[in-house]
Design a protein around this motif. Structure first.
Motif, PDB file in Angstrom:
ATOM      1  N   VAL A   6       0.836  -1.200   0.000  1.00 61.10           N
ATOM      2  CA  VAL A   6       0.000   0.000   0.000  1.00 61.10           C
ATOM      3  C   VAL A   6       0.871   1.251   0.000  1.00 61.10           C
ATOM      4  O   VAL A   6       0.638   2.189  -0.762  1.00 61.10           O
ATOM      5  N   GLN A  16      -5.620   8.589  -0.637  1.00 62.51           N
ATOM      6  CA  GLN A  16      -5.904   7.218  -0.221  1.00 62.51           C
ATOM      7  C   GLN A  16      -7.278   6.729  -0.690  1.00 62.51           C
ATOM      8  O   GLN A  16      -7.458   5.538  -0.949  1.00 62.51           O
ATOM      9  N   PHE A  17      -8.233   7.629  -0.823  1.00 64.12           N
ATOM     10  CA  PHE A  17      -9.559   7.227  -1.278  1.00 64.12           C
ATOM     11  C   PHE A  17      -9.536   6.878  -2.768  1.00 64.12           C
ATOM     12  O   PHE A  17     -10.188   5.930  -3.201  1.00 64.12           O
ATOM     13  N   THR A  20      -7.927   3.467  -3.077  1.00 58.78           N
ATOM     14  CA  THR A  20      -8.871   2.406  -2.727  1.00 58.78           C
ATOM     15  C   THR A  20      -9.845   2.138  -3.865  1.00 58.78           C
ATOM     16  O   THR A  20     -10.114   0.983  -4.213  1.00 58.78           O
ATOM     17  N   LYS A  21     -10.357   3.201  -4.475  1.00 58.75           N
ATOM     18  CA  LYS A  21     -11.314   3.050  -5.566  1.00 58.75           C
ATOM     19  C   LYS A  21     -10.668   2.379  -6.776  1.00 58.75           C
ATOM     20  O   LYS A  21     -11.232   1.453  -7.363  1.00 58.75           O
ATOM     21  N   ALA A  23      -7.945   0.516  -6.819  1.00 61.04           N
ATOM     22  CA  ALA A  23      -7.546  -0.852  -6.482  1.00 61.04           C
ATOM     23  C   ALA A  23      -8.751  -1.792  -6.524  1.00 61.04           C
ATOM     24  O   ALA A  23      -8.646  -2.926  -6.998  1.00 61.04           O
ATOM     25  N   ALA A  24      -9.889  -1.332  -6.058  1.00 58.70           N
ATOM     26  CA  ALA A  24     -11.095  -2.171  -6.087  1.00 58.70           C
ATOM     27  C   ALA A  24     -11.526  -2.456  -7.519  1.00 58.70           C
ATOM     28  O   ALA A  24     -11.865  -3.597  -7.866  1.00 58.70           O
ATOM     29  N   MET A  41      -5.519  -8.813  -5.168  1.00 61.76           N
ATOM     30  CA  MET A  41      -5.335  -7.483  -4.594  1.00 61.76           C
ATOM     31  C   MET A  41      -3.854  -7.165  -4.428  1.00 61.76           C
ATOM     32  O   MET A  41      -3.403  -6.062  -4.750  1.00 61.76           O
TER      33      MET A  41
END
Length: 84
Positions: A6, A16-17, A20-21, A23-24, A41
């Motif tokens: 990460v 960071q948001f 996350t988006k 990566a998802a 992941m």
């Protein structure tokens, strides 16, 4: 460890948001059946740490609206309907 992955990915994406988006989304697209989602992941985070996933994106500077006009008869009258 995943925390190292990460932090490596955060070198290219400081938000960071957004990380996350992205990566998802990437995990959903790259996941293969009969494999662990955790491995997918981790592979995504390794890819993000090597290259900037947002670098290929170009900001939309000018949007072009395309619409077509169709004539639809209704009770003997012609109406114009805009379809986007």
């Amino acid at each position: 460890m995943r925390s190292e992955l990460v932090f490596g990915a955060m070198a290219h994406i400081s938000n960071q948001f957004l990380l996350t988006k992205l990566a998802a989304k990437a995990t959903r697209k790259l996941h293969r059946p009969n494999t662990r989602i955790q491995e997918t992941m981790n592979a995504v985070l390794v890819r993000f740490s090597r290259a900037n996933p947002v670098a290929g994106e170009q900001p939309a500077t000018r949007l072009q609206v395309v619409s077509s006009v169709a004539e639809v008869p209704s009770n003997g009258t012609h109406l114009k309907q805009s379809v986007a």
